[in-house]
Design a protein around this motif. Sequence first.
Motif, PDB file in Angstrom:
ATOM      1  N   UNK A 170       0.817  -1.206   0.000  1.00 37.95           N
ATOM      2  CA  UNK A 170       0.000   0.000   0.000  1.00 37.95           C
ATOM      3  C   UNK A 170       0.855   1.261   0.000  1.00 37.95           C
ATOM      4  N   UNK A 171       2.064   1.156   0.601  1.00 38.98           N
ATOM      5  CA  UNK A 171       2.952   2.322   0.644  1.00 38.98           C
ATOM      6  C   UNK A 171       3.173   2.904  -0.748  1.00 38.98           C
ATOM      7  N   UNK A 172       3.471   2.027  -1.711  1.00 42.60           N
ATOM      8  CA  UNK A 172       3.824   2.502  -3.044  1.00 42.60           C
ATOM      9  C   UNK A 172       2.617   3.071  -3.778  1.00 42.60           C
ATOM     10  N   UNK A 173       1.438   2.591  -3.449  1.00 39.16           N
ATOM     11  CA  UNK A 173       0.240   2.976  -4.183  1.00 39.16           C
ATOM     12  C   UNK A 173      -0.325   4.317  -3.737  1.00 39.16           C
ATOM     13  N   UNK A 174      -0.128   4.686  -2.462  1.00 42.90           N
ATOM     14  CA  UNK A 174      -0.892   5.798  -1.914  1.00 42.90           C
ATOM     15  C   UNK A 174      -0.089   7.041  -1.551  1.00 42.90           C
ATOM     16  N   UNK A 175       1.217   6.931  -1.369  1.00 38.65           N
ATOM     17  CA  UNK A 175       1.970   8.089  -0.913  1.00 38.65           C
ATOM     18  C   UNK A 175       2.170   9.109  -2.034  1.00 38.65           C
ATOM     19  N   UNK A 176       2.366  10.359  -1.655  1.00 37.10           N
ATOM     20  CA  UNK A 176       2.529  11.444  -2.629  1.00 37.10           C
ATOM     21  C   UNK A 176       3.907  11.385  -3.265  1.00 37.10           C
ATOM     22  N   UNK A 177       4.124  12.227  -4.275  1.00 35.91           N
ATOM     23  CA  UNK A 177       5.397  12.216  -5.007  1.00 35.91           C
ATOM     24  C   UNK A 177       6.038  13.600  -5.035  1.00 35.91           C
ATOM     25  N   UNK A 178       5.897  14.361  -3.958  1.00 31.08           N
ATOM     26  CA  UNK A 178       6.537  15.669  -3.878  1.00 31.08           C
ATOM     27  C   UNK A 178       8.015  15.493  -3.545  1.00 31.08           C
ATOM     28  N   UNK A 179       8.835  16.437  -4.050  1.00 27.73           N
ATOM     29  CA  UNK A 179      10.279  16.340  -3.889  1.00 27.73           C
ATOM     30  C   UNK A 179      10.808  17.681  -3.422  1.00 27.73           C
ATOM     31  N   UNK A 180      11.837  17.684  -2.557  1.00 30.46           N
ATOM     32  CA  UNK A 180      12.368  18.956  -2.080  1.00 30.46           C
ATOM     33  C   UNK A 180      13.051  19.712  -3.224  1.00 30.46           C
ATOM     34  N   UNK A 181      13.181  21.022  -3.051  1.00 32.33           N
ATOM     35  CA  UNK A 181      13.617  21.909  -4.140  1.00 32.33           C
ATOM     36  C   UNK A 181      15.025  21.571  -4.630  1.00 32.33           C
ATOM     37  N   UNK A 182      15.941  21.259  -3.707  1.00 32.67           N
ATOM     38  CA  UNK A 182      17.329  20.998  -4.090  1.00 32.67           C
ATOM     39  C   UNK A 182      17.434  19.750  -4.973  1.00 32.67           C
ATOM     40  N   UNK A 183      16.817  18.664  -4.560  1.00 30.70           N
ATOM     41  CA  UNK A 183      16.882  17.427  -5.337  1.00 30.70           C
ATOM     42  C   UNK A 183      16.075  17.536  -6.628  1.00 30.70           C
ATOM     43  N   UNK A 184      14.956  18.257  -6.570  1.00 32.01           N
ATOM     44  CA  UNK A 184      14.149  18.456  -7.774  1.00 32.01           C
ATOM     45  C   UNK A 184      14.949  19.209  -8.833  1.00 32.01           C
ATOM     46  N   UNK A 185      15.666  20.263  -8.409  1.00 32.80           N
ATOM     47  CA  UNK A 185      16.472  21.049  -9.344  1.00 32.80           C
ATOM     48  C   UNK A 185      17.631  20.214  -9.903  1.00 32.80           C
ATOM     49  N   UNK A 186      18.252  19.404  -9.049  1.00 33.11           N
ATOM     50  CA  UNK A 186      19.393  18.585  -9.493  1.00 33.11           C
ATOM     51  C   UNK A 186      18.957  17.562 -10.536  1.00 33.11           C
ATOM     52  N   UNK A 187      17.851  16.880 -10.292  1.00 30.18           N
ATOM     53  CA  UNK A 187      17.363  15.889 -11.238  1.00 30.18           C
ATOM     54  C   UNK A 187      16.858  16.542 -12.522  1.00 30.18           C
ATOM     55  N   UNK A 188      16.267  17.737 -12.390  1.00 30.58           N
ATOM     56  CA  UNK A 188      15.831  18.458 -13.582  1.00 30.58           C
ATOM     57  C   UNK A 188      17.030  18.864 -14.434  1.00 30.58           C
ATOM     58  N   UNK A 189      18.138  19.190 -13.774  1.00 27.37           N
ATOM     59  CA  UNK A 189      19.352  19.570 -14.512  1.00 27.37           C
ATOM     60  C   UNK A 189      19.906  18.375 -15.293  1.00 27.37           C
ATOM     61  N   UNK A 190      19.904  17.189 -14.674  1.00 24.60           N
ATOM     62  CA  UNK A 190      20.375  15.996 -15.380  1.00 24.60           C
ATOM     63  C   UNK A 190      19.463  15.701 -16.564  1.00 24.60           C
TER      64      UNK A 190
END
Length: 390
Positions: free
Chosen positions: A250-270
């Motif tokens: 159930x963990x994988x099905x129901x939890x949200x997918x928000x990401x902190x700004x630093x990691x979001x920016x780093x992955x967006x850069x890649x």
Amino acid sequence: MPPLRPHRKSRNGCDRCRERRVKCDENGPPCSNCTNRQLNCTYLKVEAARTRVTNARPSKYQAPPASENSDTRSTRSRNGVGSPVSDLSTPHEIDNLELMHKFSTDTYKSLCVSDSENITWQITIPRLALKHHYLLDGIMALASMHLATTAEPAEALIYQDRGLQYYNRSLSPFRHAIDNITPQNCDAVFAHSIVMIAISIASPRLTATKDESSSITENIVVLFELLQGVKKILQACKPWVKLELFTQGEFWKKTSTELNADEDAALAHVASLNDLVMTGVYAKQHDICKDVLAHLRHCYAKFARSPDPAPVMAWLAAVDKDFVDNVRCRQHFSLLILMYWGVLLVKLDGKRWWARNAGKALVSELLEALQGGDPRWDSALSWVQRKLSL
């Protein structure tokens, strides 16, 4: 009339083959006959006879002589984790009891994603392992490696060797099971794939204590290849899987997918680097990397919501075969993406014993491999170094 060939009687055959009065190859457990028929292969009568004849009990850590041929041994050494190890025939009973006790009282906790999985890993899966010996070998291997982390140096080396022997012995029947998925074996294959991830991540640092050359990057490539077969279970045979583990819970099905700004920016850069660099002749690789990066971002977000092994393991099991091929060929942008997964693996350090120092070891290996490459990647590499204080 041609002369009759002398018949070699099978004196050490398994209990099942004796009952069925068929010739046993004596290479078990499990032997090939029991493997093909999915029978519970035991050697209780053989062990009892040997005990009566020898009237001697082996040393606690002594493995009896192996009964398999040299081709089987060399195959296991090539396909197993770490360096080649000595062969493992049926271990003495006291070893099994010690390792099973360790798994069912302590080691199983390191695989649980939530409290709801405790009973499954502590009771259900050990019972399942009694019917599927590659899974039994897998949990014995993990328990032995766990004992090695707290034992005295001399005993630790013994536990490490025993763990690698168990793991290597599980590989051939595990591959056979993957190629012959049924409703009866799919849960065992699924559970063993999770155990196998933990073992593959843990093993390079364990073998390194013996001054042996070991690369966690190479182990991850082998693991990628093994997990490609497991994906068939989740895709084609998903209705058969009853275990609520890993990404099935159930963990994988129901939890949200928000990401902190630093990691979001780093992955967006890649991701933007992928659009910039992987063009022209690399167009196919661009699409592969795009999908892999999207799933990696999803795993980062899931971990931010609940810091447990499921998101870290899920990415390994989900990547495409073409990406695995690129990593094996040391394609640099694929190694860069793998390094960003290594940063996620670092987050398990201190939370799971089998992940201790693994992420940093992987990232350090990959940083060395990528240094002096495309200058457009410098900021992406700098983020990793800052994140891990390297």
